[in-house]
Scaffold this motif. Structure first.
Motif, mmCIF file in Angstrom:
data_model
loop_
_atom_site.group_PDB
_atom_site.id
_atom_site.type_symbol
_atom_site.label_atom_id
_atom_site.label_comp_id
_atom_site.label_asym_id
_atom_site.label_seq_id
_atom_site.Cartn_x
_atom_site.Cartn_y
_atom_site.Cartn_z
ATOM 1 N N GLN A 38 -12.788 -38.182 -19.174
ATOM 2 C CA GLN A 38 -13.865 -37.199 -18.943
ATOM 3 C C GLN A 38 -13.511 -36.299 -17.759
ATOM 4 O OE1 GLN A 38 -17.886 -38.765 -18.752
ATOM 5 N NE2 GLN A 38 -18.723 -36.850 -17.958
ATOM 6 N N HIS A 39 -13.097 -36.888 -16.639
ATOM 7 C CA HIS A 39 -12.554 -36.098 -15.527
ATOM 8 C C HIS A 39 -11.042 -36.245 -15.556
ATOM 9 C CE1 HIS A 39 -16.519 -35.960 -13.012
ATOM 10 N NE2 HIS A 39 -16.564 -35.254 -14.120
ATOM 11 N N ASP A 41 -8.856 -33.494 -13.821
ATOM 12 C CA ASP A 41 -8.156 -32.802 -12.733
ATOM 13 C C ASP A 41 -7.676 -33.837 -11.719
ATOM 14 O OD1 ASP A 41 -8.718 -30.405 -13.870
ATOM 15 O OD2 ASP A 41 -10.214 -29.763 -12.403
ATOM 16 N N ASN A 98 -21.540 -39.811 -19.580
ATOM 17 C CA ASN A 98 -21.258 -39.915 -21.016
ATOM 18 C C ASN A 98 -20.263 -41.044 -21.293
ATOM 19 O OD1 ASN A 98 -23.002 -37.806 -21.446
ATOM 20 N ND2 ASN A 98 -21.397 -36.240 -21.471
ATOM 21 N N GLU A 130 -28.030 -37.723 -17.636
ATOM 22 C CA GLU A 130 -27.792 -39.049 -17.050
ATOM 23 C C GLU A 130 -28.961 -39.995 -17.326
ATOM 24 O OE1 GLU A 130 -27.481 -36.183 -15.394
ATOM 25 O OE2 GLU A 130 -25.333 -36.082 -14.918
ATOM 26 N N HIS A 235 -17.257 -28.462 -6.939
ATOM 27 C CA HIS A 235 -16.975 -29.107 -8.228
ATOM 28 C C HIS A 235 -16.564 -28.016 -9.228
ATOM 29 C CE1 HIS A 235 -18.121 -30.930 -12.110
ATOM 30 N NE2 HIS A 235 -18.182 -32.112 -11.529
HETATM 31 C C1 UD1 Z 1 -20.368 -35.869 -14.749
HETATM 32 C C2 UD1 Z 1 -21.571 -36.760 -15.008
HETATM 33 C C3 UD1 Z 1 -22.460 -36.763 -13.777
HETATM 34 C C4 UD1 Z 1 -21.688 -37.106 -12.521
HETATM 35 C C5 UD1 Z 1 -20.513 -36.156 -12.395
HETATM 36 C C6 UD1 Z 1 -19.690 -36.459 -11.170
HETATM 37 C C7 UD1 Z 1 -22.308 -36.821 -17.384
HETATM 38 C C8 UD1 Z 1 -23.365 -36.393 -18.318
HETATM 39 N N1 UD1 Z 1 -22.380 -36.306 -16.133
HETATM 40 O O1 UD1 Z 1 -20.861 -34.540 -14.618
HETATM 41 O O2 UD1 Z 1 -23.486 -37.707 -13.952
HETATM 42 O O3 UD1 Z 1 -22.540 -36.952 -11.396
HETATM 43 O O4 UD1 Z 1 -19.712 -36.288 -13.572
HETATM 44 O O5 UD1 Z 1 -18.758 -35.453 -10.926
HETATM 45 O O6 UD1 Z 1 -21.450 -37.586 -17.748
HETATM 46 N N2 UD1 Z 1 -14.298 -30.112 -15.298
HETATM 47 C C9 UD1 Z 1 -13.025 -29.752 -14.909
HETATM 48 N N3 UD1 Z 1 -12.170 -30.742 -14.523
HETATM 49 C C10 UD1 Z 1 -12.512 -32.046 -14.504
HETATM 50 C C11 UD1 Z 1 -13.811 -32.401 -14.937
HETATM 51 C C12 UD1 Z 1 -14.686 -31.420 -15.314
HETATM 52 O O7 UD1 Z 1 -12.665 -28.585 -14.890
HETATM 53 O O8 UD1 Z 1 -11.682 -32.899 -14.136
HETATM 54 C C13 UD1 Z 1 -15.249 -29.045 -15.680
HETATM 55 C C14 UD1 Z 1 -15.243 -28.723 -17.142
HETATM 56 O O9 UD1 Z 1 -15.419 -27.354 -17.271
HETATM 57 C C15 UD1 Z 1 -16.479 -29.431 -17.668
HETATM 58 C C16 UD1 Z 1 -17.412 -29.385 -16.460
HETATM 59 O O10 UD1 Z 1 -16.558 -29.456 -15.333
HETATM 60 O O11 UD1 Z 1 -17.015 -28.816 -18.779
HETATM 61 C C17 UD1 Z 1 -18.394 -30.530 -16.441
HETATM 62 O O12 UD1 Z 1 -17.709 -31.787 -16.481
HETATM 63 P P1 UD1 Z 1 -18.366 -33.097 -17.157
HETATM 64 O O13 UD1 Z 1 -17.492 -34.235 -16.957
HETATM 65 O O14 UD1 Z 1 -18.819 -32.791 -18.527
HETATM 66 O O15 UD1 Z 1 -19.671 -33.324 -16.333
HETATM 67 P P2 UD1 Z 1 -19.900 -33.285 -14.771
HETATM 68 O O16 UD1 Z 1 -20.692 -32.056 -14.492
HETATM 69 O O17 UD1 Z 1 -18.659 -33.531 -13.964
#
Ligand code: UD1
Length: 354
Positions: A38-39, A41, A98, A130, A235
């Motif tokens: 999911q993350h 980067d 998620n 969440e 972020h």
């Molecule tokens: C997620 C969690 C949130 C948590 C947060 C911590 C869910 C629903 N939400 O939110 O509860 O507080 O992580 O950070 O699971 N993106 C990048 N690089 C990355 C990750 C994300 O560029 O490594 C960008 C992408 O454009 C992505 C957006 O950030 O669409 C959101 O990332 P996502 O993991 O969907 O949710 P968070 O907002 O990080």
């Protein structure tokens, strides 16, 4: 005895660090780590594994970003094979992302037992993804490891008392350990901030704050108008949404930097005059480290942080400056979040029920 941890997002890596340590201390526990991707980067994922000395994931599902349904669905599809191969005694899921929900659903459908770490938190805000993830996970899981008595009360109110065990909060284990190890070391703040003078630290990433351009503009304007410099640790979602809406983040009191590695973040928070955030974890870290926090949300799951004014909820961005500049409370911070041994208690609970 085999535990399979499913993680994917930044705050889960911190919790995993505590559990991986506790599992390693128990001789006969095999600990399999599944990263959903999911993350992805380096700053959102790899540095946590390196800095917190977490063993590399055994599996990476590499799902990446996407809408909630697509992202969760891709994780579910990937998990079947992983659970078939590893057949754990316990699948351990963390928090409320998620990745938590996908790990839970796939395990219960494969008849594998699931334990939920950080069970029983509630915002009672049904707009938050969440909140759905927490409620659904708690009701599907077999063992609910709750961080606080308030969390136990929420679970009992939903008929889940029998599956609940209060362990304390595992993020507290890591926060207190890391805070000790970095105390007095050099701060890594964005350029333009003098660490010898009062400064504030901010993170903003919730959809409710980033995805409505008017609200985001109002939040950034109030941060830029502060009387002390502020490190905005941006972020990727914040950077993307601000760019889409044509809102410059840098300006006035605001100095923008990349997300910090966990030890650097903890060091910044313990030295800061104030914290501004919409993150759950950071509110609690500010409380544990004795830094006043302003939370840009209508509610918090960590209600104990509001005691004695250590944390304040700020719904109207126009009132943010007053909240940030309030005097540091002198009243005590009761140890609501445990004694730093929650991870040991959690792993022991899994072993006893294997
Ligand atoms: C997620 C969690 C949130 C948590 C947060 C911590 C869910 C629903 N939400 O939110 O509860 O507080 O992580 O950070 O699971 N993106 C990048 N690089 C990355 C990750 C994300 O560029 O490594 C960008 C992408 O454009 C992505 C957006 O950030 O669409 C959101 O990332 P996502 O993991 O969907 O949710 P968070 O907002 O990080």
């Amino acid at each position: 005895m085999k535990i399979l941890s499913v993680v994917g997002a930044r705050p889960q890596f911190v919790k995993l660090a505590a559990i991986a340590d506790a599992a390693a201390q128990q001789g006969d526990v095999e600990h399999v780590i599944v990263h959903t991707g999911q993350h992805y980067d380096a700053a959102m994922s790899d540095v946590f594994f390196a800095d917190l000395r977490i063993p590399a994931p055994d599996v990476n599902l590499s799902v990446g970003s996407g809408s909630h349904g697509r992202q969760t669905g891709a994780m579910l599809a990937g998990m079947d094979e992983v659970l078939e191969e590893h057949r754990p005694d316990w699948t351990l899921v963390y928090g409320d992302t998620n990745s938590t929900l996908a790990g839970t659903l796939s395990a219960v459908k494969m008849h594998r037992r699931v334990a939920h770490l950080e069970a029983g938190l509630r915002s009672f805000n049904r707009r938050m993804p969440e909140e759905h993830n927490r409620v659904l996970t708690d009701h599907a899981a077999d063992l609910l490891l709750a961080p606080t008595e308030v969390a136990r009360t929420h679970l009992a109110a939903e008929g889940l008392a029998e599956r609940t065990l209060v362990t304390g909060d595992v993020m507290t284990d890591v926060c207190l350990r890391v805070a000790d190890s970095v105390r007095g070391t050099a701060l890594r703040l964005p350029g333009g901030i003098d660490p010898a003078q009062p400064f504030a630290v901010a993170t903003i990433h919730r959809a409710d704050n980033t995805d409505d351009p008017d609200r985001l503009r109002a939040i950034i304007a109030s941060l830029q108008a502060l009387d002390i410099p502020l490190a905005l640790l941006a972020h990727p979602r914040l950077v993307a949404r601000a760019q889409d809406a044509g809102i410059p983040l840098e300006g006035g009191a605001v100095h923008v930097g990349d997300p910090l590695a966990y030890p650097d973040l903890i060091n910044a928070v313990q030295c800061a005059r104030a914290v501004v955030t919409d993150s759950g974890g950071l509110q609690k870290e500010a409380y544990l480290l004795g830094t006043p926090c302003s939370t840009v949300r209508t509610e918090t799951e960590w209600v104990e942080t509001l005691d004695n004014d250590w944390n304040q909820l700020v719904t109207d961005p126009a009132t943010l400056a007053d909240s940030v500049m309030r005097p540091t409370p002198t009243a005590e911070r009761p140890p609501h979040y445990g004694d730093g041994k929650a991870s040991q208690r959690s792993v022991t609970a899994l072993i006893e029920r294997a």
